[in-house]
Design a protein around this motif. Structure first.
Motif, PDB file in Angstrom:
ATOM      1  N   UNK A   1      29.867  41.444  71.552  1.00  0.00           N
ATOM      2  CA  UNK A   1      28.877  41.326  70.483  1.00  0.00           C
ATOM      3  C   UNK A   1      27.857  40.232  70.755  1.00  0.00           C
ATOM      4  N   UNK A   2      28.122  39.365  71.740  1.00  0.00           N
ATOM      5  CA  UNK A   2      27.175  38.290  72.043  1.00  0.00           C
ATOM      6  C   UNK A   2      27.135  38.013  73.540  1.00  0.00           C
ATOM      7  N   UNK A   3      26.244  38.699  74.261  1.00  0.00           N
ATOM      8  CA  UNK A   3      26.136  38.504  75.711  1.00  0.00           C
ATOM      9  C   UNK A   3      25.402  37.227  76.109  1.00  0.00           C
ATOM     10  N   UNK A   4      25.105  36.360  75.137  1.00  0.00           N
ATOM     11  CA  UNK A   4      24.384  35.123  75.435  1.00  0.00           C
ATOM     12  C   UNK A   4      25.293  33.895  75.448  1.00  0.00           C
ATOM     13  N   UNK A   5      26.585  34.082  75.266  1.00  0.00           N
ATOM     14  CA  UNK A   5      27.541  32.980  75.368  1.00  0.00           C
ATOM     15  C   UNK A   5      28.582  33.346  76.419  1.00  0.00           C
ATOM     16  N   UNK A   6      28.782  32.454  77.398  1.00  0.00           N
ATOM     17  CA  UNK A   6      29.776  32.678  78.430  1.00  0.00           C
ATOM     18  C   UNK A   6      30.832  31.594  78.405  1.00  0.00           C
ATOM     19  N   UNK A   7      31.821  31.733  79.280  1.00  0.00           N
ATOM     20  CA  UNK A   7      32.868  30.716  79.348  1.00  0.00           C
ATOM     21  C   UNK A   7      33.486  30.702  80.742  1.00  0.00           C
ATOM     22  N   UNK A   8      33.987  29.543  81.122  1.00  0.00           N
ATOM     23  CA  UNK A   8      34.772  29.386  82.334  1.00  0.00           C
ATOM     24  C   UNK A   8      36.050  28.649  81.958  1.00  0.00           C
ATOM     25  N   UNK A   9      37.079  28.767  82.777  1.00  0.00           N
ATOM     26  CA  UNK A   9      38.294  28.021  82.497  1.00  0.00           C
ATOM     27  C   UNK A   9      38.069  26.547  82.794  1.00  0.00           C
TER      28      UNK A   9
END
Length: 328
Positions: free
Chosen positions: A60-68
């Protein structure tokens, strides 16, 4: 013991049954090898606003990412985190000259490269609502732009976005906004506050509006606090919840006038140019900003302050083939 990291080291898909706090209330795994990792969340911005990321976890939000968190090598500082984010997004910036890292999207200044970053118990980047911001200082290269454009953003849906409202003018009257939402006010548009690139200033705001309006002339528009203002806003420190850009009192953007002799159109020098009229050094360097009226075939360089229409200027000229106009 089971793990939620696949064989390639990718984070698990987004689980809507877990809250952001649930996702981060785990052992870090930095020393113990625990199965459930902690994440660091981030957004990516170009000068014209937010761009979709390659580590999307919530469709729903391709503008927030994450890494471990454990993927960030010691020492845990801005430089090491920035390297990891650049790698995750496949951007090349080995000397950190093209990008800045902000501890939060609302920060006024980028973080210093040696500044410590909390990984075990993070203050910033701990949830999707408090992401770091990786900000490009200049436009993306063509290959990077093509990669970004290939990311699917059709599923994006934000339930309660914060908007900045604005009214558009040409030098001779009202303009029609592509983001108009009220039939009786066709010149009034709106953009989402979260899409404005840090630091959130009048410049980043006008660049974002120009992007959504599809009109580069608004990148360098004059900005007024409201329709009755007599003086242009020289500095806009934009924050959600203040009176600037409200629905009741939209900000006003006015395109700059264009005519012969009015040297107010910014252009970037594309290569090293020698000119004996310039002192010291006798040259224009690639990337330097000059100003022109865009009418004559020759261009004018302002003094070192580079202020528009500064009467205390010196003249020097560059052929049009060596310049890229920034407002078209």
């Amino acid at each position: 013991m089971t793990t939620d990291i696949d064989a390639q080291g990718n984070p698990p898909p987004y689980d809507s049954t877990k809250s952001p706090s649930d996702l981060n209330n785990h052992k870090t795994g930095l020393a113990t090898g625990a199965a459930e990792p902690r994440y660091l969340y981030y957004r990516v911005f170009a000068p014209d606003g937010a761009i979709p990321v390659k580590t999307v976890f919530d469709p729903a939000n391709p503008y927030v990412g994450r890494i471990t968190a454990r993927s960030v090598p010691p020492p845990h500082n801005v430089k090491s985190l920035q390297r990891c984010l650049l790698n995750a997004e496949r951007f090349s910036d080995p000397d950190h000259l093209r990008t800045d890292l902000y501890q939060a999207a609302g920060s006024n200044y980028p973080a210093g490269s040696g500044e410590s970053v909390a990984i075990v118990n993070p203050t910033y980047g701990a949830t999707p609502e408090t992401p770091f911001a990786l900000v490009h200082k200049e436009r993306l290269m063509q290959a990077e732009t093509e990669e970004v454009q290939a990311i699917d953003v059709s599923s994006r849906c934000e339930n309660h976005p914060n908007y900045v409202y604005y009214r558009l003018y040409t030098p001779i009257g009202e303009d029609t906004s592509k983001e108009s939402f009220e039939p009786t006010e066709p010149s009034v548009g709106r953009i989402e506050w979260s899409f404005v690139s840090p630091p959130r200033s009048s410049s980043s705001l006008t660049h974002r509006i120009a992007e959504v309006e599809g009109n580069p002339r608004y990148r360098f528009a004059e900005v007024y606090q409201d329709i009755s203002a007599q003086q242009e806003l020289q500095r806009l420190a934009f924050k959600p919840g203040n009176d600037l850009g409200s629905l009741e009192s939209p900000l006003v953007l006015v395109q700059s006038e264009r005519r012969r002799g009015l040297l107010n159109r910014p252009a970037k020098v594309t290569r090293l140019v020698y000119n004996i009229e310039i002192a010291p050094g006798g040259c224009f360097r690639g990337g330097e900003v000059v100003y022109t009226d865009g009418v004559e075939g020759w261009y004018h360089k302002y003094n070192c302050t580079l202020r528009k229409n500064d009467p205390q200027h010196r003249s020097a000229y560059i052929d049009i083939d060596y310049l890229e106009l920034l407002d078209e």
